[in-house]
Scaffold this motif. Sequence first.
Motif, PDB file in Angstrom:
ATOM      1  N   MET A   7       0.818  -1.214   0.000  1.00 42.81           N
ATOM      2  CA  MET A   7       0.000   0.000   0.000  1.00 42.81           C
ATOM      3  C   MET A   7       0.848   1.259   0.000  1.00 42.81           C
ATOM      4  O   MET A   7       0.437   2.294  -0.518  1.00 42.81           O
ATOM      5  CB  MET A   7      -0.938  -0.006   1.202  1.00 42.81           C
ATOM      6  N   LEU A   8       2.043   1.168   0.594  1.00 41.68           N
ATOM      7  CA  LEU A   8       2.943   2.318   0.543  1.00 41.68           C
ATOM      8  C   LEU A   8       3.558   2.484  -0.835  1.00 41.68           C
ATOM      9  O   LEU A   8       4.022   3.555  -1.189  1.00 41.68           O
ATOM     10  CB  LEU A   8       4.058   2.156   1.587  1.00 41.68           C
ATOM     11  N   GLY A   9       3.570   1.390  -1.620  1.00 42.05           N
ATOM     12  CA  GLY A   9       4.117   1.458  -2.965  1.00 42.05           C
ATOM     13  C   GLY A   9       5.620   1.557  -2.998  1.00 42.05           C
ATOM     14  O   GLY A   9       6.188   2.174  -3.905  1.00 42.05           O
ATOM     15  N   VAL A  10       6.305   0.962  -1.995  1.00 43.40           N
ATOM     16  CA  VAL A  10       7.756   1.054  -1.915  1.00 43.40           C
ATOM     17  C   VAL A  10       8.319  -0.330  -1.614  1.00 43.40           C
ATOM     18  O   VAL A  10       7.585  -1.283  -1.368  1.00 43.40           O
ATOM     19  CB  VAL A  10       8.192   2.044  -0.809  1.00 43.40           C
ATOM     20  N   SER A  11       9.641  -0.437  -1.608  1.00 48.66           N
ATOM     21  CA  SER A  11      10.296  -1.691  -1.252  1.00 48.66           C
ATOM     22  C   SER A  11      10.192  -1.914   0.248  1.00 48.66           C
ATOM     23  O   SER A  11       9.826  -1.013   1.011  1.00 48.66           O
ATOM     24  CB  SER A  11      11.770  -1.647  -1.669  1.00 48.66           C
ATOM     25  N   TYR A  12      10.580  -3.125   0.668  1.00 50.12           N
ATOM     26  CA  TYR A  12      10.499  -3.447   2.099  1.00 50.12           C
ATOM     27  C   TYR A  12      11.396  -2.532   2.931  1.00 50.12           C
ATOM     28  O   TYR A  12      10.974  -2.016   3.977  1.00 50.12           O
ATOM     29  CB  TYR A  12      10.886  -4.909   2.322  1.00 50.12           C
ATOM     30  N   LEU A  13      12.620  -2.306   2.487  1.00 48.34           N
ATOM     31  CA  LEU A  13      13.540  -1.454   3.238  1.00 48.34           C
ATOM     32  C   LEU A  13      13.042  -0.013   3.304  1.00 48.34           C
ATOM     33  O   LEU A  13      13.179   0.657   4.335  1.00 48.34           O
ATOM     34  CB  LEU A  13      14.937  -1.506   2.614  1.00 48.34           C
ATOM     35  N   GLN A  14      12.460   0.460   2.208  1.00 50.41           N
ATOM     36  CA  GLN A  14      11.895   1.814   2.225  1.00 50.41           C
ATOM     37  C   GLN A  14      10.695   1.883   3.151  1.00 50.41           C
ATOM     38  O   GLN A  14      10.476   2.894   3.836  1.00 50.41           O
ATOM     39  CB  GLN A  14      11.495   2.220   0.803  1.00 50.41           C
ATOM     40  N   ALA A  15       9.911   0.805   3.201  1.00 53.06           N
ATOM     41  CA  ALA A  15       8.759   0.767   4.103  1.00 53.06           C
ATOM     42  C   ALA A  15       9.211   0.794   5.557  1.00 53.06           C
ATOM     43  O   ALA A  15       8.582   1.431   6.408  1.00 53.06           O
ATOM     44  CB  ALA A  15       7.915  -0.474   3.830  1.00 53.06           C
ATOM     45  N   VAL A  16      10.310   0.099   5.861  1.00 56.20           N
ATOM     46  CA  VAL A  16      10.862   0.128   7.210  1.00 56.20           C
ATOM     47  C   VAL A  16      11.267   1.551   7.584  1.00 56.20           C
ATOM     48  O   VAL A  16      10.969   2.032   8.695  1.00 56.20           O
ATOM     49  CB  VAL A  16      12.075  -0.817   7.324  1.00 56.20           C
ATOM     50  N   LYS A  17      11.917   2.224   6.647  1.00 46.60           N
ATOM     51  CA  LYS A  17      12.373   3.591   6.914  1.00 46.60           C
ATOM     52  C   LYS A  17      11.192   4.537   7.131  1.00 46.60           C
ATOM     53  O   LYS A  17      11.205   5.357   8.062  1.00 46.60           O
ATOM     54  CB  LYS A  17      13.232   4.076   5.734  1.00 46.60           C
ATOM     55  N   GLN A  18      10.162   4.434   6.299  1.00 41.87           N
ATOM     56  CA  GLN A  18       9.012   5.320   6.416  1.00 41.87           C
ATOM     57  C   GLN A  18       8.192   5.040   7.674  1.00 41.87           C
ATOM     58  O   GLN A  18       7.580   5.940   8.237  1.00 41.87           O
ATOM     59  CB  GLN A  18       8.120   5.204   5.181  1.00 41.87           C
ATOM     60  N   SER A  19       8.184   3.771   8.112  1.00 44.38           N
ATOM     61  CA  SER A  19       7.353   3.385   9.252  1.00 44.38           C
ATOM     62  C   SER A  19       8.067   3.525  10.586  1.00 44.38           C
ATOM     63  O   SER A  19       7.422   3.404  11.635  1.00 44.38           O
ATOM     64  CB  SER A  19       6.889   1.927   9.094  1.00 44.38           C
ATOM     65  N   PHE A  20       9.372   3.780  10.565  1.00 48.94           N
ATOM     66  CA  PHE A  20      10.158   3.748  11.804  1.00 48.94           C
ATOM     67  C   PHE A  20       9.643   4.741  12.841  1.00 48.94           C
ATOM     68  O   PHE A  20       9.338   4.363  13.984  1.00 48.94           O
ATOM     69  CB  PHE A  20      11.632   4.024  11.505  1.00 48.94           C
ATOM     70  N   LEU A  21       9.552   6.012  12.483  1.00 42.37           N
ATOM     71  CA  LEU A  21       9.165   7.028  13.470  1.00 42.37           C
ATOM     72  C   LEU A  21       7.723   6.843  13.959  1.00 42.37           C
ATOM     73  O   LEU A  21       7.490   6.854  15.176  1.00 42.37           O
ATOM     74  CB  LEU A  21       9.359   8.431  12.900  1.00 42.37           C
ATOM     75  N   PRO A  22       6.731   6.673  13.063  1.00 41.07           N
ATOM     76  CA  PRO A  22       5.366   6.452  13.566  1.00 41.07           C
ATOM     77  C   PRO A  22       5.257   5.239  14.482  1.00 41.07           C
ATOM     78  O   PRO A  22       4.573   5.294  15.513  1.00 41.07           O
ATOM     79  CB  PRO A  22       4.540   6.260  12.286  1.00 41.07           C
ATOM     80  N   GLU A  23       5.944   4.158  14.128  1.00 43.81           N
ATOM     81  CA  GLU A  23       5.892   2.951  14.963  1.00 43.81           C
ATOM     82  C   GLU A  23       6.577   3.179  16.303  1.00 43.81           C
ATOM     83  O   GLU A  23       6.104   2.711  17.341  1.00 43.81           O
ATOM     84  CB  GLU A  23       6.539   1.777  14.220  1.00 43.81           C
ATOM     85  N   TRP A  24       7.682   3.910  16.298  1.00 43.52           N
ATOM     86  CA  TRP A  24       8.404   4.170  17.546  1.00 43.52           C
ATOM     87  C   TRP A  24       7.569   5.033  18.487  1.00 43.52           C
ATOM     88  O   TRP A  24       7.479   4.756  19.689  1.00 43.52           O
ATOM     89  CB  TRP A  24       9.745   4.836  17.238  1.00 43.52           C
ATOM     90  N   LEU A  25       6.942   6.061  17.946  1.00 41.35           N
ATOM     91  CA  LEU A  25       6.091   6.914  18.778  1.00 41.35           C
ATOM     92  C   LEU A  25       4.931   6.119  19.351  1.00 41.35           C
ATOM     93  O   LEU A  25       4.578   6.266  20.532  1.00 41.35           O
ATOM     94  CB  LEU A  25       5.574   8.102  17.951  1.00 41.35           C
ATOM     95  N   SER A  26       4.318   5.287  18.526  1.00 33.54           N
ATOM     96  CA  SER A  26       3.218   4.449  19.000  1.00 33.54           C
ATOM     97  C   SER A  26       3.691   3.478  20.076  1.00 33.54           C
ATOM     98  O   SER A  26       3.002   3.255  21.082  1.00 33.54           O
ATOM     99  CB  SER A  26       2.591   3.674  17.835  1.00 33.54           C
ATOM    100  N   MET A  27       4.867   2.903  19.870  1.00 30.82           N
ATOM    101  CA  MET A  27       5.398   1.941  20.835  1.00 30.82           C
ATOM    102  C   MET A  27       5.691   2.606  22.168  1.00 30.82           C
ATOM    103  O   MET A  27       5.444   2.018  23.236  1.00 30.82           O
ATOM    104  CB  MET A  27       6.679   1.315  20.268  1.00 30.82           C
ATOM    105  N   ASN A  28       6.217   3.804  22.161  1.00 30.00           N
ATOM    106  CA  ASN A  28       6.458   4.524  23.408  1.00 30.00           C
ATOM    107  C   ASN A  28       5.155   4.741  24.170  1.00 30.00           C
ATOM    108  O   ASN A  28       5.113   4.608  25.402  1.00 30.00           O
ATOM    109  CB  ASN A  28       7.119   5.876  23.117  1.00 30.00           C
TER     110      ASN A  28
END
Length: 311
Positions: free
Chosen positions: A92-113
């Motif tokens: 759905m992001l339309g990117v590779s797996y590594l790019q998806a990891v990079k784009q999702s890092f900050l939102p996931e980290w904030l949610s995890m905190n």
Amino acid sequence: MALYTGPVGLLIYWISCREPAPGTHEQFVAPLWKQTVGSTIHCLAGDATGIIAAAIVTSFFRLPMGLDIWVEYLAGFLSGLLVFQALFMKGMLGVSYLQAVKQSFLPEWLSMNAVMADMIPTMVLLMTHDMGAMEPDTPLFWGVMFLATIVWAIVAYLVNYWLVKNKHKHGMDTERALGKSGAPTEETPGSALSASPPLAMAGMSHGLAAEPSPIPAQDTMSGMSMAGMEHAGMDHQAMSKKAAPAAGGAMAGMDMSHGPNSGARKAAVTVLTLLLLAAGYYVANRYGDLSMRPGAPMAPMPGMNMANGQM
């Protein structure tokens, strides 16, 4: 998610996601609060899976709670980021797996905190009261995880509300609109997409200069002029381009651009989630026992005389 939250999670799903009639899901989940619920559920599903799995594994190593909670933090973060966000959402992001990891890092980290800010004190205080809850083969363990997951959702919802509202994270969507890979699907009768202009017929111009047609005007379908059909084709093309994510771009509804104040707002929210996490740890350390281990004798609680059982 219903496995962790039971009837409460089922009720939340029913009122926020389940469409009341076929073909109405797009309109039903459009409100921001429902978009946020979807994002929060996705967050909790990934994080809770990692946290509970880590809690089960670490119980065999008899780790002290002060270390165990950070192992669970890491496991929950990696599960949410690498599997539930990057792996499941890269299409759905339309990117590779590594790019998806990079784009999702900050939102996931904030949610995890936000998740751990609630989870740490809830789990530690309840397990301090009864250390039997540290054993995965007891109902107490699963009861604590159930209550902790419900509590996690409160602060996690607030953080995800900000993320979804500011288009830093996806909200709830539908496969009927985006398709399995994030590309728009064909119109479904009765859905919101069926209201879009019809496709232009093969051979007709799509945004290019129209060539003279040998077909007389009176022979066009339903009396529609070529100019009108050409205009409909242009409108449909524009809508398709708007709905479909560009190669290497973000999913529709997500804004990965950096506005003039975007960096400052992200930094402020990051600091806020870290403060919440620190506050949760303080409460757990102040009122709970971070030295307890699974299977170890229960230490006396403040004010309790263990010799005669009196408070």
